[in-house]
Write a protein that holds these residues in place. Structure first.
Motif, PDB file in Angstrom:
ATOM      1  N   ASP A  44       9.507   7.926   4.825  1.00  0.00           N
ATOM      2  CA  ASP A  44       9.591   8.667   6.088  1.00  0.00           C
ATOM      3  C   ASP A  44      10.856   8.276   6.861  1.00  0.00           C
ATOM      4  O   ASP A  44      11.406   9.078   7.610  1.00  0.00           O
ATOM      5  CB  ASP A  44       8.323   8.373   6.901  1.00  0.00           C
ATOM      6  CG  ASP A  44       8.059   9.408   7.978  1.00  0.00           C
ATOM      7  OD1 ASP A  44       8.406  10.592   7.763  1.00  0.00           O
ATOM      8  OD2 ASP A  44       7.510   9.036   9.035  1.00  0.00           O
TER       9      ASP A  44
ATOM     10  N   HIS B 208      10.390  -3.280   6.714  1.00  0.00           N
ATOM     11  CA  HIS B 208       8.950  -3.455   6.510  1.00  0.00           C
ATOM     12  C   HIS B 208       8.615  -4.797   5.843  1.00  0.00           C
ATOM     13  O   HIS B 208       7.502  -4.982   5.327  1.00  0.00           O
ATOM     14  CB  HIS B 208       8.391  -2.295   5.669  1.00  0.00           C
ATOM     15  CG  HIS B 208       8.258  -1.020   6.448  1.00  0.00           C
ATOM     16  ND1 HIS B 208       9.299  -0.127   6.635  1.00  0.00           N
ATOM     17  CD2 HIS B 208       7.205  -0.498   7.142  1.00  0.00           C
ATOM     18  CE1 HIS B 208       8.891   0.887   7.366  1.00  0.00           C
ATOM     19  NE2 HIS B 208       7.628   0.693   7.701  1.00  0.00           N
TER      20      HIS B 208
ATOM     21  N   GLY C 163       0.813  -1.219   0.000  1.00  0.00           N
ATOM     22  CA  GLY C 163       0.000   0.000   0.000  1.00  0.00           C
ATOM     23  C   GLY C 163       0.848   1.271   0.000  1.00  0.00           C
ATOM     24  O   GLY C 163       2.018   1.262   0.387  1.00  0.00           O
ATOM     25  N   LEU C 164       0.203   2.347  -0.434  1.00  0.00           N
ATOM     26  CA  LEU C 164       0.898   3.644  -0.459  1.00  0.00           C
ATOM     27  C   LEU C 164       1.314   4.080   0.943  1.00  0.00           C
ATOM     28  O   LEU C 164       2.297   4.804   1.114  1.00  0.00           O
ATOM     29  CB  LEU C 164      -0.018   4.705  -1.079  1.00  0.00           C
ATOM     30  CG  LEU C 164      -0.080   4.722  -2.608  1.00  0.00           C
ATOM     31  CD1 LEU C 164      -1.038   5.814  -3.086  1.00  0.00           C
ATOM     32  CD2 LEU C 164       1.307   4.920  -3.211  1.00  0.00           C
ATOM     33  N   ASP C 165       0.570   3.615   1.945  1.00  0.00           N
ATOM     34  CA  ASP C 165       0.910   3.969   3.323  1.00  0.00           C
ATOM     35  C   ASP C 165       2.267   3.372   3.707  1.00  0.00           C
ATOM     36  O   ASP C 165       3.071   4.019   4.397  1.00  0.00           O
ATOM     37  CB  ASP C 165      -0.197   3.448   4.250  1.00  0.00           C
ATOM     38  CG  ASP C 165      -0.357   4.361   5.442  1.00  0.00           C
ATOM     39  OD1 ASP C 165      -0.344   5.594   5.225  1.00  0.00           O
ATOM     40  OD2 ASP C 165      -0.458   3.836   6.572  1.00  0.00           O
ATOM     41  N   THR C 166       2.507   2.142   3.255  1.00  0.00           N
ATOM     42  CA  THR C 166       3.811   1.505   3.519  1.00  0.00           C
ATOM     43  C   THR C 166       4.911   2.241   2.774  1.00  0.00           C
ATOM     44  O   THR C 166       6.002   2.480   3.313  1.00  0.00           O
ATOM     45  CB  THR C 166       3.768   0.018   3.109  1.00  0.00           C
ATOM     46  OG1 THR C 166       2.714  -0.616   3.830  1.00  0.00           O
ATOM     47  CG2 THR C 166       5.084  -0.676   3.394  1.00  0.00           C
TER      48      THR C 166
ATOM     49  N   ALA D  53       4.920   5.329   1.967  1.00  0.00           N
ATOM     50  CA  ALA D  53       5.141   6.597   2.688  1.00  0.00           C
ATOM     51  C   ALA D  53       5.961   6.368   3.957  1.00  0.00           C
ATOM     52  O   ALA D  53       6.838   7.175   4.300  1.00  0.00           O
ATOM     53  CB  ALA D  53       3.791   7.240   3.021  1.00  0.00           C
ATOM     54  N   ALA D  54       5.697   5.247   4.649  1.00  0.00           N
ATOM     55  CA  ALA D  54       6.444   4.950   5.878  1.00  0.00           C
ATOM     56  C   ALA D  54       7.925   4.709   5.559  1.00  0.00           C
ATOM     57  O   ALA D  54       8.823   5.127   6.316  1.00  0.00           O
ATOM     58  CB  ALA D  54       5.842   3.726   6.575  1.00  0.00           C
TER      59      ALA D  54
END
Ligand SMILES: Cc1cc2nc3c(=O)[nH]c(=O)nc-3n(C[C@H](O)[C@H](O)[C@H](O)COP(=O)(O)O)c2cc1C
Length: 221
Positions: free
Chosen positions: A31, A152, A22-25, A27-28
């Motif tokens: 980050d 991750h 996912g895009l959230d991963t 982004a993490a």
């Protein structure tokens, strides 16, 4: 994961499971990556998360001839694309298989990494050889990204073959003026995470005082 273990075992992954990322991963991971050092803390990185399938295929079409030439030279025992005495081969067999390019549609994450040249002090720009030091302000970011991906549960590979056709890729990616395309990174859940890496020992590359000095021996275990 223990830092030393991660440093010694972050091998290249080019085959990915179908599991999406996912895009959230993404982004993490970015980050974490942003804590990389850069000259003058210029933080010159720009990242395009390439999701569009036709765009990916367009990039793969640009990379394919670069891969074909690379492999041709490697198969002949040469060092491809070196700036020291490289000669283009007479004949290049086209469309050699490449796991990443052939499957670019289904690679979970494709990232194009650019560097803003206005934020990089290129200390060796005026020497009589291609400049190198500027890369030091962007590749630590790329490698932070690769290490964070591992954290991750992902694996992948940093590639540079798209940089060889930067002018064509720039149009497809909307690369801003005065930016360099420095890497294309592929990530996903590894089919297999290689951890035994083939690297030369310390005494083969480190010497005392001068580069022609006495070799520094590998640490005693
Ligand atoms: C600066 C750089 C450029 C690279 N370019 C490519 C590339 O264009 N295509 C590719 O498949 N792999 C590329 N790689 C991956 C290397 O082939 C890989 O890191 C090397 O073979 C070591 O693999 P290992 O860590 O699995 O032992 C690149 C790696 C680096 C650091």
């Amino acid at each position: 994961m223990d830092l030393q273990y991660a440093l010694r075992t972050n091998g290249t992954v080019r085959s990915f499971k179908n599991d999406p990322v996912g895009l959230d991963t993404v982004a993490a991971i970015l980050d974490d990556a942003r804590f990389a050092p850069s000259g003058g803390n210029g933080q010159p990185w720009r990242v395009a998360v390439v999701e569009d399938r036709p765009l990916r295929r367009g990039l793969a079409e640009l990379m394919q001839p670069v891969w074909d030439e690379y492999l041709e030279i490697r198969m002949a025992g040469g060092q491809p694309y070196t700036v020291v005495g490289y000669e283009t081969p007479d004949r290049i067999t086209p469309d050699k298989p490449n796991e990443l390019l052939d499957n670019i549609d289904s690679v979970p994450v494709v990232l194009a990494i650019a560097a803003d040249l206005s934020k990089i002090a290129m200390m060796d720009a005026d020497l009589d050889r291609p400049p190198m030091t500027g890369g030091g302000s962007i590749y630590p970011f790329c490698w932070n990204l690769m290490l964070s991906a591992r954290h991750h549960g992902l694996g992948g590979v940093m590639t540079t073959f798209l940089s060889r056709c930067e002018p064509e890729a720039a149009g497809l990616l909307g690369l801003p003026k005065d930016h360099a395309l420095v890497a294309t990174i592929f990530l996903g859940h590894p089919v297999r995470q290689p951890t035994r890496l083939n690297r030369e020992p310390v005494e083969s590359f480190a010497t005392i005082n001068r580069f022609d000095g006495v070799p520094l021996q590998s640490p005693t275990k």
